[in-house]
Design a protein around this motif. Structure first.
Motif, mmCIF file in Angstrom:
data_model
loop_
_atom_site.group_PDB
_atom_site.id
_atom_site.type_symbol
_atom_site.label_atom_id
_atom_site.label_comp_id
_atom_site.label_asym_id
_atom_site.label_seq_id
_atom_site.Cartn_x
_atom_site.Cartn_y
_atom_site.Cartn_z
ATOM 1 N N VAL A 38 0.874 -1.169 0.000
ATOM 2 C CA VAL A 38 0.000 0.000 0.000
ATOM 3 C C VAL A 38 0.911 1.218 0.000
ATOM 4 O O VAL A 38 1.826 1.323 0.825
ATOM 5 N N CYS A 39 0.675 2.132 -0.957
ATOM 6 C CA CYS A 39 1.473 3.357 -1.070
ATOM 7 C C CYS A 39 0.586 4.571 -0.832
ATOM 8 O O CYS A 39 -0.535 4.637 -1.348
ATOM 9 N N ASN A 40 1.108 5.498 -0.081
ATOM 10 C CA ASN A 40 0.381 6.722 0.231
ATOM 11 C C ASN A 40 0.741 7.792 -0.791
ATOM 12 O O ASN A 40 1.770 8.434 -0.689
ATOM 13 N N LYS A 41 -0.128 7.988 -1.771
ATOM 14 C CA LYS A 41 0.069 9.006 -2.804
ATOM 15 C C LYS A 41 -0.699 10.284 -2.476
ATOM 16 O O LYS A 41 -0.778 11.188 -3.292
ATOM 17 N N ASN A 156 1.937 -10.032 -7.488
ATOM 18 C CA ASN A 156 2.217 -8.865 -6.667
ATOM 19 C C ASN A 156 1.186 -7.783 -6.978
ATOM 20 O O ASN A 156 0.623 -7.758 -8.061
ATOM 21 N N TYR A 157 0.996 -6.875 -6.024
ATOM 22 C CA TYR A 157 0.023 -5.816 -6.264
ATOM 23 C C TYR A 157 0.375 -4.599 -5.398
ATOM 24 O O TYR A 157 0.784 -4.765 -4.246
ATOM 25 N N THR A 158 0.181 -3.418 -5.940
ATOM 26 C CA THR A 158 0.348 -2.178 -5.187
ATOM 27 C C THR A 158 -0.953 -1.404 -5.234
ATOM 28 O O THR A 158 -1.471 -1.130 -6.315
ATOM 29 N N TYR A 159 -1.467 -1.085 -4.070
ATOM 30 C CA TYR A 159 -2.677 -0.280 -3.950
ATOM 31 C C TYR A 159 -2.239 1.122 -3.523
ATOM 32 O O TYR A 159 -1.503 1.292 -2.562
ATOM 33 N N ASN A 160 -2.699 2.132 -4.264
ATOM 34 C CA ASN A 160 -2.314 3.513 -3.993
ATOM 35 C C ASN A 160 -3.443 4.283 -3.343
ATOM 36 O O ASN A 160 -4.567 4.296 -3.837
ATOM 37 N N LEU A 161 -3.120 4.916 -2.223
ATOM 38 C CA LEU A 161 -4.050 5.850 -1.593
ATOM 39 C C LEU A 161 -3.856 7.189 -2.284
ATOM 40 O O LEU A 161 -2.750 7.714 -2.321
ATOM 41 N N GLY A 162 -4.917 7.712 -2.875
ATOM 42 C CA GLY A 162 -4.829 8.985 -3.580
ATOM 43 C C GLY A 162 -5.638 10.051 -2.877
ATOM 44 O O GLY A 162 -6.320 9.803 -1.897
ATOM 45 N N ASP A 163 -5.561 11.259 -3.397
ATOM 46 C CA ASP A 163 -6.348 12.364 -2.831
ATOM 47 C C ASP A 163 -7.796 12.267 -3.223
ATOM 48 O O ASP A 163 -8.191 11.699 -4.182
#
Length: 163
Positions: A38-41, A156-163
């Motif tokens: 999980v990435c905080n964008k 693999n997977y990346t989930y991005n937290l966006g605005d």
């Protein structure tokens, strides 16, 4: 034994051990490169919780028959604290060998949240909760609405937290 013979013996033992290690890695590759991140964008600090289906391993018997895999229910874990631009590895397993559906919930320090329709149990402090889709009794435990993430057949997977 002379010092030279002892040095040669140590050197050749190191070569054999090192070669064996690399050979086994080629035959049995590690799953260290498999994950859910999980990435905080967003522009804010965020706290992240994650839910995954706990499944018993299904190993083949000597005849190659694989028994059905049994679910032990959903487990939630949290909280990963992410500054803007940071990522966390919330699940270090090969996704396509387990389940294609995962859940994420995050709350921003300034009050916003990333939520969905699926309820899972969390607490206010760091936690790992078994059967988090069925029970949420106890001091400080609360239901949160998680976002469903379908990873399909991805390893693999990346989930991005966006605005």
């Amino acid at each position: 034994m002379s010092k030279i013979n002892l040095a040669v013996l140590k050197w050749s033992t190191s070569i054999i051990v090192g070669s064996t290690f690399w050979g086994l890695n080629l035959l049995f590759p590690s799953t260290a490169s498999a994950w859910f991140d999980v990435c905080n964008k967003s522009g804010d600090k965020a706290s992240v919780a994650f839910a995954y289906l706990e499944i018993d391993a299904a190993e083949s018997d000597i005849f190659g028959n694989t028994p059905p895999r049994r679910s032990r229910g959903w487990t939630t874990e949290g909280w990963w604290k992410l500054n803007s631009g940071e990522c966390a590895r919330v699940y270090p397993h090969e996704l396509n060998k387990r389940n294609g559906i995962y859940y994420v919930y995050a709350k921003a320090e300034e009050g916003g949240e990333w939520s969905g329709k699926n309820s899972f149990c969390t607490t206010s402090k760091a936690f790992t909760l078994a059967r988090a889709d069925r029970q949420c009794e106890g001091i400080g435990r609360v239901w949160q609405k998680f976002v469903e993430v379908d990873t399909g057949n991805a390893r693999n997977y990346t989930y991005n937290l966006g605005d």
